[in-house]
Design an enzyme around this catalytic site. Sequence first.
Site, mmCIF file in Angstrom:
data_model
loop_
_atom_site.group_PDB
_atom_site.id
_atom_site.type_symbol
_atom_site.label_atom_id
_atom_site.label_comp_id
_atom_site.label_asym_id
_atom_site.label_seq_id
_atom_site.Cartn_x
_atom_site.Cartn_y
_atom_site.Cartn_z
ATOM 1 C CD GLU A 224 46.901 33.924 40.322
ATOM 2 O OE1 GLU A 224 46.189 34.569 39.535
ATOM 3 O OE2 GLU A 224 46.763 32.698 40.501
ATOM 4 C CD GLU A 359 44.949 31.285 44.322
ATOM 5 O OE1 GLU A 359 44.473 31.022 43.192
ATOM 6 O OE2 GLU A 359 45.074 32.444 44.760
#
Length: 560
Positions: A224, A359
Amino acid sequence: MTKIAFVTKIDRRQFIGGSLLAAGGLVLMGPSSTKAAEGSIEILIDEPIGTILPEIYGHFVEHLGAVVYDGVWVGEASKIANIGGIRKSLIDALKKIKAPVIRYPGGCFADSYDWRNGIGDRAKRPHRTNFWAGAASEKVPPLSTSRFEPNTFGTNEFMRFCRLTGAKPYLAANLRGGTAKDFSDWVEYCNSPARSTTLAEQRAAGPTPSAEPFGVEYWGIGNESWGCGGNLTADEYSQEFRRFTAAVPGYKVPLKFVGAGASSDDLDWTRGFFAKTSEKGEGIFERIYGWGVHHYSWNVSAGRTSDWNAGKGDALNFNAEEYYELLREAQKVEKAVGDHWAVMGEFDKKHRVKILVDEWGAWHRPGTEVRPEHILGQQSTMRDALVASITLDIFNRNADKVVMGNVAQLVNCLHSLFLADGDRFLETPTYHVFDMFMPHMGAQSVRTEFSVADFSYHRNGTTANFAGLTGSASINNNMITLTVTNPHLTEPRESTIKLRGASVASAAARVLSNDEVHAHNTFDNPRAVEPRDKKVAVSGGAIVFTFAPASITQIQIRRG
Ligand code: AHR
């Protein structure tokens, strides 16, 4: 045509707090509210989509809350059954579902992690502030491992966990706080041949020694990076990605680099990265294995704010609208995969780079965690199991694009397969979904047509439609596996199941369902939700099957 019916037929126990009932006493039902709806499922066995890589059924372990301590690691001196400090019941359960890959050590934690802190003599490893310390409530004890990372569990312990379970390791490098050299040193530590380098010697020393290299193929370059992993722009990340991955020796291991992809529908991040990276020529995409998209099913219906954690709905206490809205969130990953794929293809025309949804899972608000230390911990009901089945079916249907999936996270966290607390351990309903979907692993995904009427439900003062049945099918030699989710809370769906171009010789089914969609497994009642075998009637080379409300079904079909 949608009919309106009063809810008197609905089992009131299904709604904790009775929110739906209190909200007006009406539900919108599908074409027939009195008898099972009819539909058909046709499996097009000659229309392959792609091989379903086993890694689609992958896992994720982060140093977050109680995922590692005491979910995975209980310590060698523990009375809890363990192998080299690793919880034995977890190893056994992961072996049973043939866990293919585990992503580690984060998540956001990865971009604060110095892998050198987690090697060598355990007593000498430094204690550091955990990335997630700030998310700990005041109820978390001051010196908890959720706040301060003891580094007891590091690279060698993780590799041992992988070896014991049979899973491949997928490591995420620290791009925000580490250097490209730290990264290539970690690759050297893991992969350089026995006795070849000082780092290989260090690998062979310590409490969990391994002279043999770990042979790590999958390497995530940050996590991220648009947010907790550095707040970078897509241009900046492209530059860092190229710097980190340039000329890293693999030691005969084909390194598979994974870019920190976008969150759900953030196509700008994907476009920005691929556009910038392609300035080096399209050939650069040969060196990138995958793009790690994250997709959480946010529990933010009923006018809740999208506050990253506390503003969400509850894991256990939900009404019909919240149930359907969460499933709708899960469905969104299909569009996200398609949209990112299309953008990637604008630059990587040969589609060398594939998608990892590294994820995914349902994300509820805090409050149902086993203990306060279980930061982001939550209970998992039948609703979460349906989120899992919908998601995994989408990955199967997109087997030509998706090469890995990592449910977040393995134990004591968001959408976990397991909950653990000392010597107490349980499998959540989601674990059973992974178990039921196992025959898809390594099989050929084939196109499947679901002709089942949509139904409607109340949504924020209006109505919304939902697909009657969803699922996927795959073939492995003569065996066809069909997995089907019936999302309707109260109605069964009767369907004819056919193979196009072949007949059904025999079939057997396993069903995960419960009268209570809020049902979940607890330490006191760990088998409240588990699959059951169901007979399948084969007639005239086809099957007629009734899918229970809010259920997940696996049907194994032998063709004639
Ligand atoms: O899974 C929990 C967190 O969610 C991960 O650390 C992060 O990558 C994501 O935002």
